[in-house]
Design a protein around this motif. Structure first.
Motif, PDB file in Angstrom:
ATOM      1  N   ILE A   1       0.812  -1.205   0.000  1.00 30.18           N
ATOM      2  CA  ILE A   1       0.000   0.000   0.000  1.00 30.18           C
ATOM      3  C   ILE A   1       0.848   1.257   0.000  1.00 30.18           C
ATOM      4  CG2 ILE A   1      -0.268   0.176   2.518  1.00 30.18           C
ATOM      5  CD1 ILE A   1      -3.214   0.942   1.935  1.00 30.18           C
ATOM      6  N   GLY A   2       2.062   1.164   0.607  1.00 27.87           N
ATOM      7  CA  GLY A   2       2.940   2.328   0.587  1.00 27.87           C
ATOM      8  C   GLY A   2       3.345   2.703  -0.823  1.00 27.87           C
ATOM      9  N   LEU A   3       3.672   1.681  -1.632  1.00 28.72           N
ATOM     10  CA  LEU A   3       4.027   1.927  -3.034  1.00 28.72           C
ATOM     11  C   LEU A   3       2.858   2.534  -3.793  1.00 28.72           C
ATOM     12  CD1 LEU A   3       6.031   1.649  -5.370  1.00 28.72           C
ATOM     13  CD2 LEU A   3       5.192  -0.697  -5.705  1.00 28.72           C
ATOM     14  N   VAL A   4       1.645   2.014  -3.533  1.00 31.36           N
ATOM     15  CA  VAL A   4       0.466   2.529  -4.230  1.00 31.36           C
ATOM     16  C   VAL A   4       0.244   3.994  -3.894  1.00 31.36           C
ATOM     17  CG1 VAL A   4      -2.039   2.332  -4.415  1.00 31.36           C
ATOM     18  CG2 VAL A   4      -0.630   0.263  -4.361  1.00 31.36           C
ATOM     19  N   ILE A   5       0.378   4.338  -2.599  1.00 31.37           N
ATOM     20  CA  ILE A   5       0.168   5.728  -2.194  1.00 31.37           C
ATOM     21  C   ILE A   5       1.221   6.631  -2.817  1.00 31.37           C
ATOM     22  CG2 ILE A   5       0.213   7.280  -0.209  1.00 31.37           C
ATOM     23  CD1 ILE A   5      -1.038   5.053   1.450  1.00 31.37           C
ATOM     24  N   ALA A   6       2.472   6.141  -2.874  1.00 38.71           N
ATOM     25  CA  ALA A   6       3.542   6.949  -3.458  1.00 38.71           C
ATOM     26  C   ALA A   6       3.273   7.231  -4.935  1.00 38.71           C
ATOM     27  CB  ALA A   6       4.885   6.234  -3.280  1.00 38.71           C
ATOM     28  N   VAL A   7       2.859   6.200  -5.675  1.00 40.48           N
ATOM     29  CA  VAL A   7       2.550   6.383  -7.095  1.00 40.48           C
ATOM     30  C   VAL A   7       1.411   7.366  -7.269  1.00 40.48           C
ATOM     31  CG1 VAL A   7       1.706   5.224  -9.153  1.00 40.48           C
ATOM     32  CG2 VAL A   7       3.467   4.131  -7.757  1.00 40.48           C
ATOM     33  N   PHE A   8       0.385   7.230  -6.427  1.00 43.04           N
ATOM     34  CA  PHE A   8      -0.759   8.133  -6.517  1.00 43.04           C
ATOM     35  C   PHE A   8      -0.337   9.588  -6.285  1.00 43.04           C
ATOM     36  CE2 PHE A   8      -5.102   9.360  -6.366  1.00 43.04           C
ATOM     37  CZ  PHE A   8      -5.190  10.357  -5.382  1.00 43.04           C
ATOM     38  N   LEU A   9       0.521   9.832  -5.283  1.00 43.77           N
ATOM     39  CA  LEU A   9       0.963  11.191  -4.997  1.00 43.77           C
ATOM     40  C   LEU A   9       1.787  11.762  -6.137  1.00 43.77           C
ATOM     41  CD1 LEU A   9       1.920  10.836  -1.207  1.00 43.77           C
ATOM     42  CD2 LEU A   9      -0.067  11.991  -2.187  1.00 43.77           C
ATOM     43  N   LEU A  10       2.650  10.922  -6.738  1.00 40.72           N
ATOM     44  CA  LEU A  10       3.438  11.390  -7.881  1.00 40.72           C
ATOM     45  C   LEU A  10       2.538  11.765  -9.050  1.00 40.72           C
ATOM     46  CD1 LEU A  10       6.449   8.875  -7.800  1.00 40.72           C
ATOM     47  CD2 LEU A  10       6.509  11.330  -7.304  1.00 40.72           C
ATOM     48  N   LEU A  11       1.506  10.940  -9.315  1.00 42.70           N
ATOM     49  CA  LEU A  11       0.575  11.265 -10.408  1.00 42.70           C
ATOM     50  C   LEU A  11      -0.160  12.569 -10.117  1.00 42.70           C
ATOM     51  CD1 LEU A  11      -0.943   7.736 -11.196  1.00 42.70           C
ATOM     52  CD2 LEU A  11       0.571   9.093 -12.654  1.00 42.70           C
ATOM     53  N   ALA A  12      -0.598  12.757  -8.884  1.00 43.64           N
ATOM     54  CA  ALA A  12      -1.302  13.987  -8.528  1.00 43.64           C
ATOM     55  C   ALA A  12      -0.396  15.203  -8.702  1.00 43.64           C
ATOM     56  CB  ALA A  12      -1.807  13.884  -7.084  1.00 43.64           C
ATOM     57  N   LEU A  13       0.890  15.060  -8.317  1.00 45.20           N
ATOM     58  CA  LEU A  13       1.840  16.157  -8.485  1.00 45.20           C
ATOM     59  C   LEU A  13       2.046  16.458  -9.953  1.00 45.20           C
ATOM     60  CD1 LEU A  13       3.871  18.134  -7.244  1.00 45.20           C
ATOM     61  CD2 LEU A  13       5.584  16.295  -7.278  1.00 45.20           C
ATOM     62  N   GLY A  14       2.150  15.403 -10.788  1.00 44.50           N
ATOM     63  CA  GLY A  14       2.321  15.621 -12.210  1.00 44.50           C
ATOM     64  C   GLY A  14       1.162  16.354 -12.833  1.00 44.50           C
ATOM     65  N   VAL A  15      -0.072  15.967 -12.454  1.00 45.04           N
ATOM     66  CA  VAL A  15      -1.261  16.640 -12.987  1.00 45.04           C
ATOM     67  C   VAL A  15      -1.273  18.105 -12.565  1.00 45.04           C
ATOM     68  CG1 VAL A  15      -3.775  16.727 -12.863  1.00 45.04           C
ATOM     69  CG2 VAL A  15      -2.621  14.522 -13.129  1.00 45.04           C
ATOM     70  N   ALA A  16      -0.917  18.368 -11.318  1.00 42.79           N
ATOM     71  CA  ALA A  16      -0.920  19.752 -10.826  1.00 42.79           C
ATOM     72  C   ALA A  16       0.101  20.611 -11.580  1.00 42.79           C
ATOM     73  CB  ALA A  16      -0.617  19.753  -9.325  1.00 42.79           C
ATOM     74  N   LEU A  17       1.316  20.063 -11.809  1.00 40.02           N
ATOM     75  CA  LEU A  17       2.340  20.809 -12.538  1.00 40.02           C
ATOM     76  C   LEU A  17       1.914  21.063 -13.982  1.00 40.02           C
ATOM     77  CD1 LEU A  17       5.572  19.071 -11.203  1.00 40.02           C
ATOM     78  CD2 LEU A  17       4.768  21.387 -10.676  1.00 40.02           C
ATOM     79  N   PHE A  18       1.336  20.045 -14.616  1.00 42.97           N
ATOM     80  CA  PHE A  18       0.878  20.220 -15.999  1.00 42.97           C
ATOM     81  C   PHE A  18      -0.184  21.306 -16.089  1.00 42.97           C
ATOM     82  CE2 PHE A  18      -2.248  19.218 -19.270  1.00 42.97           C
ATOM     83  CZ  PHE A  18      -1.448  19.220 -20.414  1.00 42.97           C
ATOM     84  N   THR A  19      -1.141  21.288 -15.149  1.00 47.71           N
ATOM     85  CA  THR A  19      -2.200  22.297 -15.156  1.00 47.71           C
ATOM     86  C   THR A  19      -1.635  23.692 -14.955  1.00 47.71           C
ATOM     87  OG1 THR A  19      -3.711  20.644 -14.241  1.00 47.71           O
ATOM     88  CG2 THR A  19      -4.384  22.947 -14.075  1.00 47.71           C
TER      89      THR A  19
END
Length: 734
Positions: free
Chosen positions: A710-728
């Protein structure tokens, strides 16, 4: 006719199977084509398999967003083709539909399509969804949409909306109606077949599970064919006992030595089994419950043909070991089964023929001594002309609990709108069956409706003021769990009647102005009280403690009127309502109202079974709890049975119909519930750790739940959220 205590009661049910006269059904729907929707269609089928007129039928398309009609087609002047098919579809369809639609007419879901048989003037675009005159309906949605619950509740009660899976086939697919087992129909996704028999193929078995696919019964030895699931070839074909007896065939995983001839029935569960009953014979209950639990054996007819007949697996039911999936069909060893297209009507809300006729209005006490305006009005839910062959009306007296008059309605028909009136000869409009004045007694008495030879269809037990107790025996036999109804002459000026106003049960009759052969004039129900909830439930059967009592506690704003609410008690062992109690009191000054066998109860109950409670505007479910400890979970538990009495208490004020709002505690009628306190809660840590086969751990008096990766899943999710925020952010900067 027998006394009422000897007559069995037929269930009033919206979901029925019709195996008599042929009918019109929705056979196939293609609502969603790849890319542009230019080949969508609706296929109707008449189960006679012949040309049939469609006069009087209306096809209605409903939008699940708002539950209103977006397309209405009057089928007057049209007929099915010589094989019973009728197509409505896009202009680019092949074969060409009888009624052409522009592209993108049939919506993808959540939506519904329904056939009605009633006056076409009843139906129009923008109308609300209705079940009046309903013959057949299909409610569907896609995996992306959802939201068809209300349409399903109205048009196919008890059956959920069908989910069209657009990934089921390469290219296009359609929703096709197929017979599942015996007389039960269902739907499956298959390749489109407009104007042709549906592709109803039984589900493929796993490669390691052989299925019985063909049998020969009668006229000699029984023949078994077993299909190899890996290569679609016959792997076993052998002969057994004569098919005019009762017996069974079963396929087991094992060796021949494990099942010697003459040995007792093995309790090992077979991979597949077929049980049959010869004419006049019946397999033992041990045989059927062991081999085909919950199913019925295949019943052989009394006229077995010389040489016997062949049965093939044709039903598309996904459940195993069901003789109902076999139909009579030509022998095809080593080849796909040649299943006939069934000619029975579907198992759905359909024409409501098992509900059959209902008592729609009852006027037993008219002003004046002549009593020359009394009547009984029947209604058939199809809303059209229907034969009353085999229908009886019995008038019961509460003084001896026996019929004082039996009336056969054979030879009569309803009106074109489904009504039938019998009453006094001076009644206006004139009844179809005239009765002498003062025939129908004023009460406490009952009117019961029967179909021979099946039994009771509907009944009304009615009373005068102060005569409730005299009608108890009639109520227990004819309308169990319901109070006798009161035709109250003080409610309306002039005359009044008991009129069906809300649903299909006797307690849905209300005092209203008489409307013989017309739509009932029903009073508006009072608005549901706001803020009233079920607060506590206790059953006298939950523990053996001497102080254990049965009660239901309601909670709400002080002095709130409960008029219009009905408390219903369901018993899972009886599979029905055991009590239906209309509430007429008020919430007390402390905000409570008690129903049951406790001090201070507003209503007392003589019977309180193992409870599943349902309220007309609010409900509570019988609750179970998972007991989480340091040992593995052992399943679901009900209310605990400790040394003292116990109840179920609401511990969340605003979550109506939510099992998580409840806990077990000591009974507290008319007092605040005993609910868990945060001060005494256990601390729970959710620990992130590598995968482990032990789903729980115990450390330092705390509960730990190990969640793999679950730690890996949460880390991936946070990275994706950061990427979307930077792109926006950078996109807006540009």
């Amino acid at each position: 006719m027998m006394e009422f205590t000897q007559v069995f009661v037929a269930c009033l049910c919206l979901i029925v199977s019709v195996t008599g006269d042929p009918c019109l059904i929705i056979s196939e729907i293609n609502a969603d084509n790849p890319r542009l929707d230019t080949t969508e269609f609706v296929e109707l089928y008449h189960t006679s398999g012949q040309r049939a007129s469609l006069d009087g039928y209306t096809l209605v398309f409903y939008n699940g967003n708002g539950n209103i009609a977006y397309k209405v087609l009057d089928l007057k002047g049209h007929s099915t083709d010589d094989r019973g098919f009728f197509l409505v579809g896009s202009v680019d369809m092949l074969p060409k539909p009888a009624i052409l639609l522009p592209p993108n007419t049939v919506q993808n879901g959540p939506d519904a399509i329904a056939i009605y048989h009633s006056s076409a003037a009843r139906y129009g675009e923008k109308m609300n969804v209705t079940a009046v005159g309903l013959v057949d309906a299909v409610v569907y949605m896609s995996r992306r949409s959802g939201g068809a619950e209300y349409l399903a509740e109205m048009l196919t009660p008890g059956e959920p909306a069908f989910v069209e899976d657009d990934t089921a086939h390469d290219g296009d697919e359609s929703i096709e109606r197929c017979l599942m087992s015996e007389d039960r129909w269902g739907f499956q996704v298959s390749l489109p077949s407009p104007g042709q028999r549906n592709n109803c193929t039984p589900p493929a078995s796993p490669a390691t599970v052989p299925l019985i696919t063909e049998l020969r019964l009668g006229g000699g030895p029984l023949v078994l064919v077993v299909l190899d699931g890996r290569m679609d070839r016959v792997s076993v074909m052998c002969g057994f006992l004569s098919g005019d007896q009762s017996g069974a065939v079963a396929v087991y995983s094992g060796t021949v030595r494990e099942f010697p001839v003459g040995s007792a029935l093995s309790q090992v569960q077979p991979l597949d089994a077929f049980v049959f009953a010869g004419p006049g014979n019946r397999p033992s209950s041990n045989l059927t419950e062991t081999l085909i639990p919950g199913r019925q054996p295949y019943q052989l007819s009394n006229s077995l043909r010389e040489g016997g007949f062949y049965l093939s697996r044709c039903g598309v039911a996904t459940w195993a070991r069901d003789p109902g999936v076999f139909w009579e069909a030509p022998q095809t060893p080593g080849q796909p089964n040649q299943c006939p297209w069934p000619k029975i009507c579907p198992y759905n809300s359909g024409e409501c023929l098992n509900i059959d006729f209902l008592i729609n209005e009852l006027n037993t006490d008219t002003p004046g001594a002549a009593e020359d305006g009394e009547y009984i009005e029947l209604w058939h839910p199809s809303g059209r002309r229907v034969s009353l062959q085999g229908i009886w009306i019995l008038l019961f007296s509460a003084h001896n609990n026996k019929p004082y008059r039996e009336i056969s309605l054979s030879g009569h028909f309803t009106t074109s709108k489904g009504y039938f009136l019998l009453g006094s000869d001076r009644l206006v409009p004139a009844p179809s069956l005239r009765l002498p004045p003062n025939t129908i007694q004023n009460g406490p008495d009952a009117v019961a409706l029967y179909r021979s030879p099946f039994g009771l269809l509907d009944a009304v037990v009615y009373r005068q003021r102060g005569s409730d107790m005299e009608a108890q025996e009639l109520s227990k036999a004819l309308t169990p769990g319901q109070l006798p109804l009161l035709e109250d002459p003080e409610v309306l000026l002039g005359d009044e009647a008991l009129s069906r106003c809300r649903g299909l049960y006797a307690f849905d009759l209300s005092v209203a102005p008489p409307t013989p052969l017309r739509e009932n004039s029903c009073p508006r129900p009072p608005p549901p009280p706001e803020g009233v909830v079920i607060s506590e439930v206790s059953s006298g059967h939950w523990t053996n403690h001497s102080l254990q009592r049965g009660f239901v506690e309601l909670q709400g704003p002080p002095m709130t009127s409960l008029l219009g609410l009905v408390l219903s008690v369901f018993d899972h062992e009886r599979s029905g309502t055991v009590i239906a109690l209309p509430l007429t009191g008020f919430i007390d000054q402390q905000g409570f109202y008690i129903i049951g066998n406790v001090t201070g109860a507003g209503d007392r109950l003589s019977v309180f079974a193992k409870l599943l409670i349902h309220q007309f505007w609010f409900s509570i479910f019988f609750l179970f709890f998972v007991l989480c400890r340091s040992d593995p979970p052992r399943g679901l538990y009900g209310a605990h049975s400790g040394n003292g009495p116990v109840s179920l208490s609401r511990c969340s004020c605003c979550e109506v119909r939510s099992p998580s709002s409840w806990t077990s505690s000591s009974p507290t009628p008319q007092r605040a519930n005993l609910c868990p306190s945060a001060a005494f809660s256990s601390h729970i840590d959710i620990c992130l750790s590598p995968m482990t086969t032990d789903w729980h751990g115990y450390s330092g008096g705390q509960y730990e739940f190990h969640v793999p990766f679950i730690g890996l899943v949460i880390a991936v999710f946070l990275l994706l959220a950061l990427g979307v925020a930077l792109f926006t952010y950078f996109y807006r900067k540009r």
